[in-house]
Design a protein around this motif. Sequence first.
Motif, PDB file in Angstrom:
ATOM      1  N   LEU A  59       0.833  -1.203   0.000  1.00 35.00           N
ATOM      2  CA  LEU A  59       0.000   0.000   0.000  1.00 35.00           C
ATOM      3  C   LEU A  59       0.869   1.255   0.000  1.00 35.00           C
ATOM      4  CD1 LEU A  59      -2.826  -0.979   2.526  1.00 35.00           C
ATOM      5  CD2 LEU A  59      -3.070  -0.595   0.074  1.00 35.00           C
ATOM      6  N   GLY A  60       1.995   1.179   0.723  1.00 37.56           N
ATOM      7  CA  GLY A  60       2.875   2.340   0.802  1.00 37.56           C
ATOM      8  C   GLY A  60       3.451   2.722  -0.543  1.00 37.56           C
ATOM      9  N   SER A  61       3.792   1.723  -1.356  1.00 38.47           N
ATOM     10  CA  SER A  61       4.375   2.017  -2.663  1.00 38.47           C
ATOM     11  C   SER A  61       3.327   2.383  -3.701  1.00 38.47           C
ATOM     12  CB  SER A  61       5.187   0.821  -3.155  1.00 38.47           C
ATOM     13  OG  SER A  61       4.389  -0.339  -3.195  1.00 38.47           O
ATOM     14  N   ALA A  62       2.094   1.867  -3.551  1.00 41.40           N
ATOM     15  CA  ALA A  62       1.053   2.119  -4.556  1.00 41.40           C
ATOM     16  C   ALA A  62       0.239   3.379  -4.265  1.00 41.40           C
ATOM     17  CB  ALA A  62       0.118   0.916  -4.648  1.00 41.40           C
ATOM     18  N   LEU A  63      -0.025   3.654  -2.981  1.00 48.46           N
ATOM     19  CA  LEU A  63      -0.804   4.840  -2.624  1.00 48.46           C
ATOM     20  C   LEU A  63       0.142   6.026  -2.469  1.00 48.46           C
ATOM     21  CD1 LEU A  63      -3.375   3.502   0.008  1.00 48.46           C
ATOM     22  CD2 LEU A  63      -3.842   4.269  -2.313  1.00 48.46           C
ATOM     23  N   GLY A  89      -8.858  -0.592 -14.293  1.00 52.21           N
ATOM     24  CA  GLY A  89      -7.491  -0.666 -13.797  1.00 52.21           C
ATOM     25  C   GLY A  89      -7.397  -1.489 -12.527  1.00 52.21           C
ATOM     26  N   ALA A  90      -8.388  -1.342 -11.643  1.00 54.79           N
ATOM     27  CA  ALA A  90      -8.396  -2.097 -10.391  1.00 54.79           C
ATOM     28  C   ALA A  90      -8.490  -3.592 -10.652  1.00 54.79           C
ATOM     29  CB  ALA A  90      -9.561  -1.639  -9.515  1.00 54.79           C
ATOM     30  N   VAL A  91      -9.350  -3.966 -11.600  1.00 56.55           N
ATOM     31  CA  VAL A  91      -9.496  -5.393 -11.933  1.00 56.55           C
ATOM     32  C   VAL A  91      -8.208  -5.938 -12.535  1.00 56.55           C
ATOM     33  CG1 VAL A  91     -10.712  -7.040 -13.408  1.00 56.55           C
ATOM     34  CG2 VAL A  91     -11.993  -5.232 -12.246  1.00 56.55           C
ATOM     35  N   LEU A  92      -7.598  -5.171 -13.446  1.00 55.81           N
ATOM     36  CA  LEU A  92      -6.367  -5.605 -14.098  1.00 55.81           C
ATOM     37  C   LEU A  92      -5.242  -5.786 -13.085  1.00 55.81           C
ATOM     38  CD1 LEU A  92      -4.836  -6.250 -16.677  1.00 55.81           C
ATOM     39  CD2 LEU A  92      -4.498  -3.797 -17.039  1.00 55.81           C
ATOM     40  N   VAL A  93      -5.085  -4.818 -12.196  1.00 53.35           N
ATOM     41  CA  VAL A  93      -4.036  -4.893 -11.185  1.00 53.35           C
ATOM     42  C   VAL A  93      -4.313  -6.021 -10.202  1.00 53.35           C
ATOM     43  CG1 VAL A  93      -3.051  -3.695  -9.192  1.00 53.35           C
ATOM     44  CG2 VAL A  93      -3.282  -2.506 -11.366  1.00 53.35           C
ATOM     45  N   ALA A  94      -5.586  -6.227  -9.857  1.00 58.79           N
ATOM     46  CA  ALA A  94      -5.942  -7.310  -8.935  1.00 58.79           C
ATOM     47  C   ALA A  94      -5.532  -8.667  -9.508  1.00 58.79           C
ATOM     48  CB  ALA A  94      -7.432  -7.281  -8.640  1.00 58.79           C
ATOM     49  N   VAL A  95      -5.772  -8.854 -10.811  1.00 54.34           N
ATOM     50  CA  VAL A  95      -5.397 -10.120 -11.461  1.00 54.34           C
ATOM     51  C   VAL A  95      -3.878 -10.306 -11.427  1.00 54.34           C
ATOM     52  CG1 VAL A  95      -5.329 -11.368 -13.655  1.00 54.34           C
ATOM     53  CG2 VAL A  95      -7.431 -10.217 -12.940  1.00 54.34           C
ATOM     54  N   ILE A  96      -3.133  -9.263 -11.812  1.00 46.06           N
ATOM     55  CA  ILE A  96      -1.675  -9.370 -11.821  1.00 46.06           C
ATOM     56  C   ILE A  96      -1.151  -9.625 -10.416  1.00 46.06           C
ATOM     57  CG2 ILE A  96       0.484  -8.168 -12.336  1.00 46.06           C
ATOM     58  CD1 ILE A  96      -1.023  -6.557 -14.450  1.00 46.06           C
ATOM     59  N   ALA A  97      -1.723  -8.939  -9.425  1.00 45.13           N
ATOM     60  CA  ALA A  97      -1.263  -9.081  -8.042  1.00 45.13           C
ATOM     61  C   ALA A  97      -1.476 -10.497  -7.517  1.00 45.13           C
ATOM     62  CB  ALA A  97      -1.985  -8.072  -7.146  1.00 45.13           C
ATOM     63  N   VAL A  98      -2.653 -11.064  -7.780  1.00 41.49           N
ATOM     64  CA  VAL A  98      -2.951 -12.411  -7.281  1.00 41.49           C
ATOM     65  C   VAL A  98      -2.072 -13.453  -7.970  1.00 41.49           C
ATOM     66  CG1 VAL A  98      -4.716 -14.191  -7.114  1.00 41.49           C
ATOM     67  CG2 VAL A  98      -5.299 -11.829  -6.599  1.00 41.49           C
ATOM     68  N   TRP A 278      -7.981  -5.917  -3.174  1.00 42.57           N
ATOM     69  CA  TRP A 278      -9.296  -5.330  -2.906  1.00 42.57           C
ATOM     70  C   TRP A 278      -9.202  -3.962  -2.252  1.00 42.57           C
ATOM     71  CZ3 TRP A 278     -11.126  -3.769   1.751  1.00 42.57           C
ATOM     72  CH2 TRP A 278     -10.618  -4.343   2.921  1.00 42.57           C
ATOM     73  N   ARG A 279      -8.160  -3.736  -1.445  1.00 42.75           N
ATOM     74  CA  ARG A 279      -8.026  -2.423  -0.810  1.00 42.75           C
ATOM     75  C   ARG A 279      -7.733  -1.335  -1.840  1.00 42.75           C
ATOM     76  NH1 ARG A 279      -4.631  -3.392   4.842  1.00 42.75           N
ATOM     77  NH2 ARG A 279      -6.191  -4.728   5.849  1.00 42.75           N
ATOM     78  N   LEU A 280      -6.827  -1.605  -2.762  1.00 42.28           N
ATOM     79  CA  LEU A 280      -6.547  -0.621  -3.803  1.00 42.28           C
ATOM     80  C   LEU A 280      -7.792  -0.354  -4.637  1.00 42.28           C
ATOM     81  CD1 LEU A 280      -2.987  -1.575  -5.141  1.00 42.28           C
ATOM     82  CD2 LEU A 280      -3.631   0.418  -3.797  1.00 42.28           C
ATOM     83  N   SER A 281      -8.530  -1.410  -4.951  1.00 44.89           N
ATOM     84  CA  SER A 281      -9.752  -1.251  -5.749  1.00 44.89           C
ATOM     85  C   SER A 281     -10.747  -0.350  -5.034  1.00 44.89           C
ATOM     86  CB  SER A 281     -10.384  -2.623  -6.016  1.00 44.89           C
ATOM     87  OG  SER A 281      -9.485  -3.471  -6.697  1.00 44.89           O
TER      88      SER A 281
END
Length: 496
Positions: A59-63, A89-98, A278-281
């Motif tokens: 979260l620190g690096s993304a927010l 963007g949230a969905v795309l990042v969520a997929v890559i993150a998981v 989910w938090r970033l989303s």
Amino acid sequence: MTAPERPSQGPASPPASTATSTPAAASTATSPPGANGEPTKATGLVRSLTPRQTTMIGLGSALGTGLFLGSGSAISAAGPAVIVSYAIGAVLVAVIAVLLGEMSAAHPVQGSFGAVAHTYLGPWAGFVTRWMYWFSAVVVIGTEVVASALYIRWWWPGVPMSAAILAVAAVVLAVNVINVKSFGTTEFWLSTIKVTALCAFILCAAFLVFFGLPDTGATGFAHLTDDGGFMPEGAKSVWIAMSVVMFAYAGFEVVAIASAEATDPQRSIRTAMRQLAWRLSVFYVLAITLVVALIPWRRLAAGDGSVEASPFVRVFSDIGVPAAATLTNVVVLIAAVSAANAHLYGASRLLHSLGDDGLAPAPLARLTSRGVPANALAASTLGIAAAALLAFYDIGGIFGILMSIALFAVLLVWLLILASYIAFRRHRDTHPEDFTGFSVPGGGKLAVVAGVGVLAVAATAVEVPDMRQAAGIGLAFTAVLLGCYALTSVRRARRT
């Protein structure tokens, strides 16, 4: 694509010998956590990051300032429809993150996704991925430190720019050089402050939208459609805005890098990546929706990126909070310092892994008695020095070129992560006995879809001048890296 070596089972496998002779062997070596935070036998890095700290590092690096100050340009491109851009963007990042979480849990090694790319795609991929990510992180570190200095000078204009930069740099470097536990604790609290401030903003904004104030009625969601409709610039604007939106999400990769120093890699990475997704989303999509609902989008688009023009300042001002700009300046300062702190950690660890694999000067592989790659850390502060010089001499053109390479690097790294995952998943499906831990259902197909999404973002270069510059310079920079890898390979072959 080279055939992968038989991967280790992650933290459950026995320690690999430190006397590895090839980068691939070093990349796949894993060891269990050292007792009481002792260095791991394979790498010397200290496993002391807890699951909570690992999540907050992401979260620190993304927010960062991309959300607090940079959202105005995305709103300018798409109007209220920017909400759709952030959601995609949230969905795309969520997929890559998981997917990255699954790979990192299976291979919690130094070098993280760069080492995994080395194993499953070939040495060239590991070289390019790590150097590309390191360069982009170094540029981001420099920009965040310069931004922090500007925020400090907002209060005290008489402070020399160079002095403010050095002060912030000293704090960030001190936090990282002590030990990884110190870094994790500091980043945890900095990110907690950011998250708390963002939650407070969301609650206040939601109250204004649904209930209003005694002297101001509730705005509702009329602003989403009353000035040219929900998509005033057309459906195409949602795609164009993605060129800005996606880079606001960048930085979550640091969680995977931290897996080599996590106390319980499989649990830490699995938990951190899912919570981060989910938090970033929620934070991005909900915050932007409330901002656009409260303030006409053309007013937001007219902002110039200053503290007073921030969408968050405008909302706090509407609430009637005294000194709204001062309050927001505190938040964005913490956000910038936190982001610089997290990116410096990630950059130093990848550079250390390159040195350990013989793909960078050997001194970069050295660790202090506390398990800190001090030389790699010092080298990663080059971005701070470069940013300070560029800011001092006001060389805006060169700085823009460096940022263009950094933006391109993020997309290329994501593509290489997804390509590595596809190869990793094929091996996992054919050799399930080699792996433990969680597996993402349909992960291979999700990786392909996500890859198409990343390419679609890159394709905005057709319409967006900044992306076009990023693509041109980035491709040239990638060619330089491949050339450097070829020279390195020739030199190593002659030695053997």
